[in-house]
Design an enzyme around this catalytic site. Structure first.
Site, PDB file in Angstrom:
ATOM      1  N   TYR A  61      52.810  70.954 -11.041  1.00 29.74           N
ATOM      2  CA  TYR A  61      51.715  70.397 -10.242  1.00 29.74           C
ATOM      3  C   TYR A  61      52.037  70.221  -8.766  1.00 29.74           C
ATOM      4  CZ  TYR A  61      49.880  69.430 -14.873  1.00 29.74           C
ATOM      5  OH  TYR A  61      49.439  69.558 -16.165  1.00 29.74           O
ATOM      6  N   HIS A 113      41.489  73.086 -10.834  1.00 29.05           N
ATOM      7  CA  HIS A 113      42.749  72.792 -11.519  1.00 29.05           C
ATOM      8  C   HIS A 113      43.901  73.141 -10.591  1.00 29.05           C
ATOM      9  CE1 HIS A 113      40.664  72.103 -15.268  1.00 29.05           C
ATOM     10  NE2 HIS A 113      39.944  73.174 -14.984  1.00 29.05           N
TER      11      HIS A 113
END
Length: 150
Positions: free
Chosen positions: A24, A101
């Site tokens: 991430y 995302h």
């Protein structure tokens, strides 16, 4: 009057920057929100951010946006793969939205490949990291219609 954008982040996104940075990245959610607000303002738009780990709270916030927001940018997190309730809320308020995302969900576990939102989203941004938020905000600010004034 500029466009109004609602940025919604789902479960565990409050941990961005420390949660699995190899997937991430290291940018925190407060940093993403601050840069998204600044970018929206530079384009003549306003941005409000909301994050919750609770499905019902996200549904409530989407419903509150009805008639008050021109576009939604939503990173539903794990709710992407499970939440008919959030999908139904997005459809009920009739506000165009971008699904976002941070990671490329299609390069990950097979169960992450399914989205309850993609077929109704105005656009989908995956795998661009924190930069994806800038792309989403810019697209909403420049391309979505402004709601009619009363």
């Amino acid at each position: 009057m500029g466009k109004s954008i609602l940025l919604i982040n789902g479960p565990n996104l409050n941990l961005l920057g420390t949660r699995e940075p190899h997937i991430y990245g290291s940018t925190t959610l407060p940093d993403i929100v601050a840069s998204s607000k600044a970018h929206a303002e530079s384009l003549g738009a306003t941005l409000e951010a909301f994050q919750s780990n609770h499905e019902g709270a996200i549904v409530d916030r989407i419903q509150e946006a009805r008639g008050n927001v021109d576009g939604i940018v939503i990173n539903p997190g794990a709710f992407t793969h499970t939440s008919v309730a959030i999908r139904d809320a997005l459809l009920a308020v009739n506000i165009p939205f971008i699904e976002l995302h941070v990671s490329n969900v299609h390069a990950r576990e097979p169960w992450r490949h399914h989205s309850y939102f993609s077929d109704k989203a105005a656009g989908i941004i995956v795998g661009l990291g924190a930069y994806g938020y800038k792309v989403a905000v810019e697209h909403v600010a420049l391309n979505f219609k402004e709601r009619a004034s009363l």
